[in-house]
Write an enzyme that holds these catalytic residues in place. Structure first.
Site, PDB file in Angstrom:
ATOM      1  N   GLY A  36       0.841  -1.200   0.000  1.00 34.90           N
ATOM      2  CA  GLY A  36       0.000   0.000   0.000  1.00 34.90           C
ATOM      3  C   GLY A  36       0.865   1.235   0.000  1.00 34.90           C
TER       4      GLY A  36
ATOM      5  N   ARG B  15     -22.723  12.460  12.529  1.00 37.52           N
ATOM      6  CA  ARG B  15     -22.915  11.697  11.294  1.00 37.52           C
ATOM      7  C   ARG B  15     -23.837  10.492  11.464  1.00 37.52           C
ATOM      8  NH1 ARG B  15     -16.707  11.561   8.838  1.00 37.52           N
ATOM      9  NH2 ARG B  15     -16.668  13.747   8.247  1.00 37.52           N
TER      10      ARG B  15
END
Lengths: 638, 254, 262
Positions: free
Chosen positions: A40, A330
């Site tokens: 990654g 949220r």
């Protein structure tokens, strides 16, 4: 299995300093004898590769992208938190720590979060020195904005492209090391298997996505910085190619997967417009400062928004949460939108959307002010939907945005498999059950620049300074064969259904049963449906093309297999966690007013799942979370 | 809506490519161009064909992966957007749309619409950085940077590395890319110590990769999804010549 | 780093060579035009000017050498650039590439350049070489102060009285002006002096300069063809080797035409 978090002794504020002071080191001359594989090249991967390369280790960095700079960290918009207190508004390391613990709904490790808050300051210094063009005041000092879950202004930003700029900063450092030869970069290489030698992670098997060539790579340690798994839901704000394969392969080789059910669903995304949709686009949370969210009161009201009179509109957030109103967190806002749509009051063609209305704000402040504040967001909205939010309300709907769960790691970021380290969104450690805005960038860079480089020697110091294991060991050959067999099986399956269709169906199951609110029945149903889907996949999937060239359907097929297995684990975790917390809401566990009900007695722990075999039940292990510094409180936004 | 597609199909860089015709039917004008390709690929897969390979990832215009030449324009008919932000409503029902990969000698074709842009990474490795050890940075506010400079650096920094500048240039020049990358760092005080070596090394790497020369037509800037100004190319030219001349006369340590 | 390497082996160096040589050539052609416009004054002016230039001797040769080297570099590097650019394209072209912003002038530089180059060769053979080395065919005259000089005025008028010569000049000058309209602003970009602050203004200046340059040059053949400028040297007569009515070379034809008018 005992999950030892290896949290250092001593008072919270001293832990990290002591750990550094007393930790093991690798002598500078010996560093080059150690090879480290980093999978990654996002914020965590690139920053770790650059830093470890600079320290003198032999680093090999892998990315399935054509360039390290394409990792999805690049898409983060808002900003990065740091306890700099440049605004003189009372911020401190402790306050950032506390906000993050509370925002995570008391499901994260105190010691990890405190360390994160501590190194947050260094991150900003590092990035500024790299030439990241952070927003500035006229006097030349750094500018800040406020973000959800905090009462101070501590978010640093670079226009609406903070992730891009931070990633390019890390990428520039990585590029420098590649140029110097301390890091060898392997682009277009997707990790498809982890290799375990004598119980320790010692290598990976990759496939070159352009040529199909399968390669064996060995090292003294393997580090994963491979991001989150939100694409299990198919539709999400993730990049289309973001996947969980590296992490999932590690799980199947014995690394435990912690808290897979914690998923963050962002309330303000542009709704799905049709069956063909491939991707959801986020609209910044900041819009809720001036926009009012509503749905029609009447079920099935198909009138244009401007034709619906004021008294037939339900400003449900303002109604339910009078003190926070449209700025409710949220998870809460997302659930409320879903409820309205479930009641049949959703808007737009699909009925999956609610209005975010700026007409009051435009009337009050004038269109120019609104344009100045949100012009670029309104432009994006117009670009995608062809509607002007100045004239008609925006339509928004929640979408999967981040996954807090991930591979289990100890304080040193090492998984239960020795030699396997996990950073950034791919691990589970810092955000608990819910991540605050502007904290993901902070964690990715903290892990890569300032944590892993200090903790990896704790492991390496005890690894003999012999060359890395030979790639001709039977373990490597076996892993390579597994990859080849799987690839072959996919290519020769000759079924009738596309990979994409399976991914879509998986996404629907996950969204319906393991999405914003979850029930025992729904989760049980999903646990029944997913293995059926998997069986159907293996029976009837059609992967066109060949294995010796770029074959995007083949890549996707491998990822979807892993998503299916991971999706099932998410459901199992959600089923086992009989409480509601942060990004995990169980309808059975709510207060009478519909708020999440945590169960700190039974569930103040990390649940880490261990793979037991293809057809076996995974085993759930528990790492208790001990709060020495903070007290459990219930989040209330009324 | 329905459109006809003329798509460049090429197995790899060693084989000849050619156009193939496809029809995309019953499209929603609110579909993105890439979603339209998804639909075509689903049909191809279901009918036993080989799907069209195209580069894509974030689909929100920031990762720089997508790279289609659509009707002879990099990233399609709209201005200031990437391929993934191009929507079907930009086309008319019945249109024939020609889709090609970004082509240049320095961008070999991998397959169909995917070309290899790793030359950009090589340029970055030659000098697209500020050498600062992790942990060795001074306090971020220790070096003030005026807002105008920071904003200008941000303009340059918004480059997404997609290669549209090269694709749009009749000479396949990478000057806008190099100018944006070097320009960002050269504008900032942190970038001053390595300013000269940065431009000299990056330009050398650019030349070595086989990109063409800038003829000041500014097609790059017009095709750039972030509309990065050609002014940065002017700055690169200036910085480069200053660096070259300075190198001639500068006293060097033993 | 070797400066020659920078200038001739690097992409930006070559552009700088193009810019600097271009700037010199722009300066030259404008100066040249100003000199030529003296044709609209009494013949003595331009004849004296020409005589002055020819009398510079070594200095004239230095200037000529500089101009020649400049031109050669401009042409040589441009050929290099064109070849490199072609190679950079890899032989692959798009089915139908759109032009977004590039001006017509910028896109035709590689065509206008070579044509102008051949025009320059022709022009040098036509006037410079003839005046210097084939003095015999150039008429002569005497200035007010009694100096005996080449009658450049008559030579020019005679030349442009040929419609084909005039047309060739007008077309070539048109291409050169087109070349300049891009080159003049482009050179500032190449040496790094073009910024957003004045790039629009610069482009306009380049266009205005090119138009003025074109008009100034065109005025000469037009002036001659329209009869506004005539041979005023009564001594101009056919060169000994030329016969009236001969059409082999333009000068002779023009001489003949002029004489019949007189």
């Amino acid at each position: 299995m005992i999950l030892d978090s290896k949290i250092p002794e001593g008072p919270l504020v001293e832990k990290w300093k002591n750990h550094i002071a007393h930790g093991k080191l690798v002598n500078p001359a010996n560093k080059r004898k150690y090879e480290i594989i980093i999978v990654g090249s996002g914020l965590a991967g690139a920053s770790a590769a650059a830093t470890l390369g600079e320290l003198g280790y032999n680093v090999k960095c892998f990315s399935f992208h054509d360039s390290p700079r394409r990792a999805h960290s690049i898409a983060a918009q808002g900003g990065i938190n740091a306890a700099k207190n440049y605004q003189n508004d009372g911020d401190s390391v402790y306050r950032l720590f506390y906000d993050t613990i509370k925002g995570g709904d008391y499901r994260s490790r105190e010691a990890n979060v405190y360390r994160l808050a501590e190194v947050s300051e260094n991150i900003i210094d590092q990035c500024a020195a790299q030439g990241v063009p952070f927003a500035r005041e006229y006097g030349g000092t750094l500018s800040n904005r406020s973000f959800g879950g905090a009462q101070v202004s501590r978010t640093f930003y670079a226009r609406g492209q903070t992730g891009q700029q931070l990633l390019l900063g890390a990428y520039s450092s990585l590029s420098r090391q590649i140029g110097l030869g301390t890091v060898e970069m392997f682009c277009n290489q997707e990790m498809l298997e982890l290799v375990i030698v004598d119980g320790e992670a010692k290598g990976i098997i990759t496939r070159n996505v352009n040529t199909g060539e399968v390669q064996r790579h060995s090292a003294h340690a393997v580090v994963l910085g491979t991001g989150g798994y939100g694409n299990v839901f198919n539709l999400s704000t993730y990049a289309r190619n973001s996947n969980a394969t590296a992490a999932w392969r590690a799980y199947r080789k014995g690394a435990t997967f912690a808290n897979p059910c914690y998923t963050q669903i962002h309330p303000t995304c542009i709704p799905v417009s049709g069956d063909y949709q491939s991707k959801l686009t986020l609209m910044s949370e900041s819009l809720r400062n001036d926009g009012r969210i509503w749905a029609p009161k009447k079920v099935g009201d198909k009138r244009q928004p401007n034709e619906i009179p004021e008294d037939e509109r339900d400003y449900y957030l303002e109604r339910k949460y009078p003190s926070f109103g449209n700025l409710a967190p949220r998870d809460i806002s997302s659930r409320a939108a879903k409820e309205a749509c479930d009641e049949g009051r959703g808007v737009g063609e699909t009925g999956l959307g609610v209005y975010l209305d700026f007409s009051d704000a435009i009337e009050r402040l004038g269109e120019d002010t609104i344009r100045e504040r949100y012009g670029n967001l309104f432009d994006i909205y117009k670009e995608i939907t062809n509607e002007s939010a100045y004239e008609t309300p925006m339509r928004i709907y929640p979408a999967v945005h981040y996954t807090m769960g991930g591979l289990w790691v100890d304080y040193n970021l090492m998984s239960n498999l020795p030699g396997l380290f996990v950073m950034g969104e791919a691990n589970f450690s810092d955000h608990g059950a819910n991540r605050l805005g502007a904290s993901a960038l902070m964690q990715g860079l903290a892990d890569g620049y300032f944590v892993l480089p200090y903790t990896i020697p704790h492991y390496l110091a005890d690894v003999p300074r012999d060359p890395a294991p030979s790639i001709d060991l039977p373990e490597f050959l076996e892993a390579e064969n597994e990859v080849k067999e799987r690839t072959n099986k996919l290519l020769t399956n000759n079924g009738t259904q596309s990979v994409k269709s399976f991914h879509k169906r998986l996404g629907e199951i996950m969204w319906d049963h393991c999405g914003m609110s979850r029930t025992k029945e729904g989760l049980e149903k999903a646990i029944e449906l997913i293995p059926q889907l998997r069986a159907e996949f293996w029976k009837d999937v059609r992967v066109p093309g060949e294995g010796k060239e770029l074959n995007q359907a083949l890549e996707q097929a491998g990822r979807v297999i892993d998503f299916m297995e991971l999706g099932e684990l998410m459901c199992r975790d959600a089923l086992a966690r009989e409480e509601s917390c942060g990004g995990h809401f169980r309808s059975e566990h709510q207060h009478p007013d519909g708020e999440a009900r945590r169960d700190d007695e039974k569930f103040a722990h990390v649940a880490a799942w261990e793979f037991k075999g293809e057809s076996e039940m995974p085993e759930r292990h528990v790492e208790p979370l001990i709060y020495e510094e903070t007290k459990f409180t219930t989040r209330s936004y009324k | 809506m329905n459109v006809k597609l003329r798509v460049w199909r090429q197995k790899n860089n060693d084989t000849e490519g050619s156009f193939a015709d496809y029809e995309a039917k019953d499209l929603n004008p609110n579909m993105s161009f890439l979603e339209m390709l998804d639909v075509v690929n689903e049909d191809l897969t279901n009918s036993g064909g080989d799907p069209i390979a195209f580069a894509h990832d974030c689909r929100e215009g920031i990762c720089g992966t997508c790279s289609c030449m659509i009707d002879g324009k990099a990233h399609g008919p709209e201005t200031g957007v990437a391929t993934c932000q191009t929507y079907m409503r930009s086309f008319k029902d019945g249109d024939t749309i020609t889709v090609e990969p970004f082509k240049a000698a320095a961008f070999p074709i991998i397959k169909d619409l995917v070309s290899d842009r790793q030359a950009f990474d090589k340029i970055q490795q030659a000098g697209g950085f500020i050498s600062v050890r992790t942990g060795a940075a001074p306090d971020a506010n220790a070096i003030p940077i005026g807002k105008d400079v920071a904003d200008l650096a941000m303009d340059a920094a918004s480059c997404i590395g997609c290669g549209a500048c090269v694709a749009a240039c009749k000479n396949s020049s990478a000057m806008l890319f190099v100018a944006a990358k070097a320009g960002q760092l050269n504008l900032l005080p942190q970038g001053q110590p390595e300013k000269d070596s940065r431009v000299l090394n990056m330009v050398a790497s650019m030349d070595e990769a086989g990109f063409g020369n800038c003829t000041n037509q500014y097609e790059c800037s017009a095709a750039c999804p972030k509309l990065i100004s050609e002014e940065f190319i002017s700055k690169l030219n200036r910085d480069y010549m200053v660096a070259s001349v300075k190198t001639l006369f500068k006293a060097k340590a033993l | 780093m070797n400066i020659l390497h920078v200038l001739f082996k690097t992409s930006i160096g070559k552009k700088v060579v193009m810019a600097v040589t271009g700037l010199i050539l722009v300066g030259f052609v404008i100066g040249h035009l100003v000199g030529n416009l003296q044709i609209f004054l009494p013949p003595d002016k331009i004849n004296a000017y020409a005589h002055f230039l020819q009398g510079l001797g070594g200095a004239l040769w230095i200037v000529r050498l500089v101009l020649l080297v400049t031109l050669v570099l401009h042409v040589y590097v441009s050929i290099q650039l064109v070849l490199e650019n072609r190679a950079a394209r890899g032989g692959e072209f798009y089915a139908d590439q759109k032009t977004l912003k590039a001006s017509y002038a910028s896109r035709t530089m590689k065509y206008s350049g070579p044509i102008v180059f051949f025009f320059i060769l022709y022009h040098l053979l036509h006037f410079t070489v003839r005046a210097d080395f084939a003095g015999a065919v150039v008429p002569e005259t005497t200035l007010a102060d009694g100096t005996h000089v080449h009658d450049i005025h008559s030579m020019m008028v005679l030349a442009f009285q040929n419609i084909w010569v005039s047309l060739a000049y007008i077309v070539s000058i048109g291409l050169l002006s087109l070349h300049l309209s891009h080159g003049f602003s482009s050179l500032f970009q190449s040496i790094g002096l073009r910024t957003r602050a004045w790039s629009d203004f610069l482009s306009k200046v380049a266009v205005v300069v090119s138009i003025l340059y074109f008009l100034g040059n065109v005025a000469i053949p037009v002036g001659v063809l329209s009869g506004a400028v005539k041979v005023q040297n009564p001594d101009v007569k056919l060169a000994p080797t030329c016969a009236a009515g001969c059409e082999i070379c333009p000068l002779a034809t023009a001489l003949a035409a002029n004489q019949s008018e007189n």
